[in-house]
Design an enzyme around this catalytic site. Sequence first.
Site, PDB file in Angstrom:
ATOM      1  N   ASN A 175       0.843  -1.198   0.000  1.00 58.58           N
ATOM      2  CA  ASN A 175       0.000   0.000   0.000  1.00 58.58           C
ATOM      3  C   ASN A 175       0.880   1.250   0.000  1.00 58.58           C
ATOM      4  OD1 ASN A 175      -2.397   1.390   0.001  1.00 58.58           O
ATOM      5  ND2 ASN A 175      -2.837   1.094   2.164  1.00 58.58           N
TER       6      ASN A 175
ATOM      7  N   ASN B 141       1.645   3.550   1.947  1.00 59.32           N
ATOM      8  CA  ASN B 141       2.429   3.977   3.114  1.00 59.32           C
ATOM      9  C   ASN B 141       3.347   2.888   3.652  1.00 59.32           C
ATOM     10  OD1 ASN B 141       0.557   2.232   4.171  1.00 59.32           O
ATOM     11  ND2 ASN B 141      -0.140   3.563   5.811  1.00 59.32           N
ATOM     12  N   LYS B 142       3.482   1.771   2.955  1.00 61.33           N
ATOM     13  CA  LYS B 142       4.265   0.658   3.487  1.00 61.33           C
ATOM     14  C   LYS B 142       5.752   0.826   3.194  1.00 61.33           C
ATOM     15  CE  LYS B 142       0.913  -1.668   5.380  1.00 61.33           C
ATOM     16  NZ  LYS B 142      -0.220  -0.780   5.153  1.00 61.33           N
ATOM     17  N   MET B 143       6.559  -0.169   3.608  1.00 65.93           N
ATOM     18  CA  MET B 143       8.015  -0.067   3.448  1.00 65.93           C
ATOM     19  C   MET B 143       8.403   0.125   1.995  1.00 65.93           C
ATOM     20  SD  MET B 143       9.380  -0.052   6.404  1.00 65.93           S
ATOM     21  CE  MET B 143      11.094  -0.235   5.921  1.00 65.93           C
TER      22      MET B 143
END
Length: 376
Positions: free
Chosen positions: A176, A178-180
């Site tokens: 998504n 906002n993930k790593m």
Amino acid sequence: MTGKEEQFISEAFDTNWIAPVGPHIEGFEKEMALYLKAPGTVALSSGTAAIHLALDILGVTKGDVVFCSTLTFVASANPILYQEAEPVFIDSDPISWNMSPQALKRAFVQAEKDKKLPKAVIIVHLYGQSARMEELMEICKSYQVPVIEDAAESLGAGYKGIPTGTIGDFGIYSFNGNKMITTAGGGMLTAKKKSHLEKAKFLAQQAKDQADYYQHSVKGYNYRMSNILAGIGRAQLLALDERVEQKRFIYKRYEEALSTKGIEFMPEYEGSYSCRWLTVCTLPMDNNPQDVINNLQSHNIEARRVWKPLHLQPLFQNHNFYAHIPGNSTAEMLFDRGICLPSGTSLSGEEHRFVIETVKASLYEKSAQGAILSNL
């Protein structure tokens, strides 16, 4: 973005591989498997889809029970409802903030008495920090119940040198925004058994039988990732180790500056390696997290509460919950006192200092108000 994504996207357009099939998907899956030291991976439309497929492959169906971490985002548990199964929520422990082995053991003991063992256990690696997998796996194996690791927030993290998501029977990842690493929207599934990976790929492509025409014998899903998004993922994966270093550096600066203010940060216990997806902490007892968040917002700084435990959500109000210590929930304490601080890798040094000073001021103002009231 790393700056390399456009090259992969252009290649997808130039070669006309746009749909959920193409060389970037195959490349992304192979490169992720290599990074994770896993037998293989399946690129999907979301991490939620990955959990859903894992439950489907394990045969979870109506009336079955699935144990799940309570301190997590709702996406960890929604697929249990898709299968019309019953979630039972397991508390966090203070050592890892993840699933409590003590609470899990009590849940299993009761399930055995009730003659209704769970079909699966979903263990979440929260905010980039590994759960206590050795203890948790030992319990699950003793009851011969498979484990799904929700590593949506912990790509780049490890437990005793093993990447999170590769210890249980299934592992899931989220890409998504906002993930790593991100593919804008997307996810991935890995599994110990190659037969499970093959079945996941089959189900994710509408379960089309081998035939000269469209034939379907079982229910399938439209869960495959597009070739374009997989190209973005390949570029992002090249920068993952650097992102982990950046996230850990951001955490370290917070820890050095704010630990003296009575703030306690999410632990990185012995044997674990956190990717510090978010820097998360608990505030001193006399500080309301929402007051601090509101004050930060007034300075155009976004912060968030920690996840509201799922057993407290209206959606799951009638489902069972096992606390770390009966009558004393760790997850509820973390929700009452916890806050997620800005952790983006684009955060400049000057912006980071401003956030830290604003957090300090928020806590100081609260302490000062308390001192004034106590002297009246």
